[in-house]
Design a protein around this motif. Structure first.
Motif, PDB file in Angstrom:
ATOM      1  N   ILE A   1       0.870  -1.226   0.008  1.00  0.00           N
ATOM      2  CA  ILE A   1       0.101   0.179   0.110  1.00  0.00           C
ATOM      3  C   ILE A   1       0.847   1.312  -0.097  1.00  0.00           C
ATOM      4  O   ILE A   1       0.721   2.254  -0.719  1.00  0.00           O
ATOM      5  N   ALA A   2       2.043   0.962   0.713  1.00  0.00           N
ATOM      6  CA  ALA A   2       2.873   2.318   0.653  1.00  0.00           C
ATOM      7  C   ALA A   2       3.787   2.756  -0.438  1.00  0.00           C
ATOM      8  O   ALA A   2       3.452   3.964  -1.057  1.00  0.00           O
ATOM      9  N   GLY A   3       3.903   1.569  -1.077  1.00  0.00           N
ATOM     10  CA  GLY A   3       4.354   1.656  -2.681  1.00  0.00           C
ATOM     11  C   GLY A   3       3.636   2.272  -3.658  1.00  0.00           C
ATOM     12  O   GLY A   3       3.897   3.080  -4.338  1.00  0.00           O
ATOM     13  N   ALA A   4       2.207   1.716  -3.459  1.00  0.00           N
ATOM     14  CA  ALA A   4       1.301   2.294  -4.561  1.00  0.00           C
ATOM     15  C   ALA A   4       0.877   3.725  -4.300  1.00  0.00           C
ATOM     16  O   ALA A   4       0.652   4.651  -5.022  1.00  0.00           O
ATOM     17  N   LEU A   5       0.954   4.333  -3.146  1.00  0.00           N
ATOM     18  CA  LEU A   5       0.502   5.557  -2.710  1.00  0.00           C
ATOM     19  C   LEU A   5       1.723   6.630  -3.015  1.00  0.00           C
ATOM     20  O   LEU A   5       1.533   7.567  -3.731  1.00  0.00           O
TER      21      LEU A   5
ATOM     22  N   LEU B   1      12.112  -3.543   0.452  1.00  0.00           N
ATOM     23  CA  LEU B   1      12.020  -2.705  -0.647  1.00  0.00           C
ATOM     24  C   LEU B   1      11.379  -3.241  -1.833  1.00  0.00           C
ATOM     25  O   LEU B   1      10.884  -2.674  -2.741  1.00  0.00           O
ATOM     26  N   PHE B   2      11.530  -4.712  -2.011  1.00  0.00           N
ATOM     27  CA  PHE B   2      10.874  -5.358  -3.210  1.00  0.00           C
ATOM     28  C   PHE B   2       9.388  -4.865  -3.112  1.00  0.00           C
ATOM     29  O   PHE B   2       8.794  -4.739  -4.192  1.00  0.00           O
ATOM     30  N   PHE B   3       8.639  -5.378  -1.979  1.00  0.00           N
ATOM     31  CA  PHE B   3       7.183  -4.992  -2.155  1.00  0.00           C
ATOM     32  C   PHE B   3       7.027  -3.662  -2.069  1.00  0.00           C
ATOM     33  O   PHE B   3       5.802  -3.420  -2.805  1.00  0.00           O
ATOM     34  N   LEU B   4       7.829  -2.617  -1.735  1.00  0.00           N
ATOM     35  CA  LEU B   4       7.434  -1.262  -1.872  1.00  0.00           C
ATOM     36  C   LEU B   4       7.417  -1.093  -3.417  1.00  0.00           C
ATOM     37  O   LEU B   4       6.741  -0.405  -3.782  1.00  0.00           O
TER      38      LEU B   4
END
Length: 612
Positions: A32-36, A272-275
């Motif tokens: 969710i953080a990466g998408a935002l 970092l990958f999931f971000l």
């Protein structure tokens, strides 16, 4: 770069804390953080694809650590699950998804194959960390999940070959043909095996003589990065290379040291990958046709869940275990992003299709933390067609609760029975409960870490709550609620080693025992007896060892570093601290002996007058 790094870490910290608090896991927080903050969200950070490429090294670190826990002989024992269950899952799921995409989405057959086969893969980066951190990677359930994921990593090579064979783009002269890739795979694995045996292991022994901890970090990173770089240069799976390197070091006496040193890098890079995965998600694609994206993601989860459940059931597992594995592996995988990109470069699919199915995979990964909650419950659930499992509310109230009735808990319970202490036994593994019942021992079913279950078992009245469970995730955060909920009960715990003892520090327990320490001390004393060492000398060695270990452990807990207090131990050639402790014990024993002889001499020189 510094500005973007600060934004990523700040937002990730906030969302991981929130989702951890909600019990949904860190992965969903990262996504969710990466998408935002990504280019399709608020646009605070760019370059999602480049960050994703770098962060895939985190998957290599993960597979390396898994390999460290798998002895080659044990890997050979899993061959049926890897090449039987794993191959069947990839082939059947891939063909079904290909057919559904071809019939319902209007793609050509070649495009449907390029999209359907990658969707058969699951997320190694999501599933394995959960299994590993909870200590379930070596359980029968964990081994089945790992075997399927390992074959999926192996399947990347033939999937790349299939996409290349279907390609409509001009041939890339630098890319080797499929047959050459297969030969490269075999040759690279053999090369890594030889390098591990004849280079890495001797190098670790040399470093061990000097005791330079930072060199263990260097060698651990070297093993991961060199193996991944070799595989990447051959157009193969970097994660597979790192896994083979880990397996080759599984027999090394320095395995635990390397694992402790590499683990922080794995955690950071996987985060970092999931971000980056969240950043890649094109929210515009989702918003343009949300029903289609959500429907495709739901269909993906349902198809994989159904196929996996039926396959695991055919392989002889119970329905609940099969359904648990299906839920655990029902999401799309991170290697799908790679294969979709290759399909786009091969002119098999348009960029819009690659974005659409990348969004589908990402949404399926977002569903995983929720599905994992059900999977964990099903993993330990009793079979409906098996014998009924009584819950602890059926147990008579006892003075002690023993949680976990394996080999460790059985001995503890016997000692309590010896003094007529009333004991309630609790375990969450149906197989263990059934086995104990054959020996006329009543064990109650339940998760002894749940406060509501402990209350039903009579923890409010118990004097002791003793945890004898084998769980690597057992830490202070797990124990502290129990200690606070039942302040009148003494909470004791079994831990595996000093790492886990440090992990439960601050929970407020009344005591803990390291399994490996006490058993190794017992065997060491037996070894000294076989060498005909004087019993008084043996007693001094044991006392000195325990004093030194307590001092070293206190230093490690204070600093949070396993390298602290290194001088407080016996080692070849002696050591100032260890020699000092042992010498003081000898002097104390000699002084006591001299004093005793002095008293005997005084009594002999001045005997008491006889009566009358």
């Amino acid at each position: 770069m510094l500005f973007e790094g600060a934004i990523l870490l700040g937002v990730a910290t906030l969302f991981v804390l929130i989702f951890r608090r909600l019990g949904l896991g860190a992965v969903l927080g990262y996504l969710i953080a990466g998408a935002l903050v990504g280019p399709h969200g608020f646009g605070l950070v760019g370059g999602a694809e480049s960050k994703l490429a770098i962060a895939e090294i985190g998957i290599a670190f993960l597979l390396f650590l898994v390999g460290l826990e798998l002895h080659p002989r044990r890997l050979w024992q899993l061959r049926r699950a890897i090449f039987g269950l794993g191959m069947a899952q990839v082939a059947i799921t891939g063909l079904i998804l290909t057919g559904l995409i071809f019939l319902t989405q209007g793609f050509s057959l070649a495009a449907a194959i390029a999209l359907g086969l990658p969707l058969a893969l699951s997320s190694t980066a999501q599933v394995l960390p959960g299994l590993k951190s909870s200590g379930r990677i070596n359980s029968p359930f964990g081994e089945k999940a790992f075997s399927i994921l390992l074959f999926q990593d192996l399947a990347i090579v033939p999937l790349i070959t299939i996409v290349a064979a279907l390609s409509r783009a001009p041939a890339d002269p630098s890319a080797p043909p499929g047959g050459t890739l297969a030969l490269y795979t075999v040759g690279a694995i053999i090369g890594l095996v030889l390098a591990g045996r004849f280079i890495l292991n001797p190098l670790l022994k040399l470093i061990g003589r000097y005791g330079e901890r930072e060199l263990f970090v260097v060698v651990g990173l070297l093993a991961v990065l060199a193996s991944a770089a070799l595989m990447h240069s051959l157009h193969l799976s970097t994660a597979l290379g790192a896994f083979v390197a880990g397996v080759m070091l599984a027999d090394s006496p320095y395995r635990h040291e390397i694992e402790a040193d590499v683990e922080p890098f794995r955690l950071i890079l996987l985060g970092l990958f999931f971000l980056a995965v969240g950043m890649v998600l094109d929210i515009n694609v989702v918003l343009a046709d949300p029903l289609r994206v959500v429907g495709l993601a739901a269909a993906l989860v349902v198809v994989k869940l159904t196929v996996l459940t039926l396959l695991v059931r055919i392989y002889g597992k119970s329905w609940k275990t099969a359904l648990g594995l299906g839920l655990l592996l029902s999401q799309g995988g991170e290697f799908g992003f790679l294969l979709f990109t290759q399909a786009q470069q091969a002119l098999l699919i348009a960029p819009e299709a690659a974005s659409l199915f990348s969004a589908v995979v990402t949404l399926s990964m977002i569903s995983t933390p929720f599905l994992m909650l059900f999977a964990r419950n099903l993993e330990f659930a009793p079979d409906r067609d098996g014998p009924a499992m009584d819950g602890p509310e059926e147990a008579p109230r006892g003075s002690a609760l023993v949680i976990g009735y394996g080999r460790f808990g059985q001995t503890v319970a016997q000692m309590l029975h010896a003094v007529d202490c009333s004991v309630t036994l609790i375990d969450k593994k149906p197989s263990q409960i059934e086995r104990s019942g054959r020996f006329d021992t009543k064990v109650y079913y339940g998760d002894g870490l749940r406060l509501d279950l402990l209350r039903r078992a009579g923890a409010d009245e118990a004097k002791l709550i003793i945890y004898c469970i084998d769980d690597a995730a057992f830490d202070a955060a797990t124990l502290k609620p129990v200690v606070e909920a039942f302040p009148h009960a003494k909470v004791l715990a079994r831990v595996f080693d000093r790492r886990q003892l440090i992990a439960i520090d601050g929970a407020g327990t009344s005591g803990a025992v390291r399994e490996v320490f006490e058993s190794s001390v017992a065997l060491g004393l037996m070894a000294l007896e076989q060498l005909d060492i004087d019993p008084r000398e043996i007693a001094d060695v044991e006392t000195a060892l325990r004093q030194l270990d307590a001092t070293r452990l206190a230093a490690q807990m204070d600093e949070g570093n396993l390298s602290a207090g290194m001088d407080h131990r016996f080692k070849p050639g002696g050591g100032r601290e260890s020699a000092s402790v042992l010498e003081k014990l000898r002097q104390r024993r000699q002084a006591a002996k001299t004093a005793h002889h002095g008293e005997e001499a005084e009594q002999a020189a001045d005997p008491a007058p006889s009566a009358g």
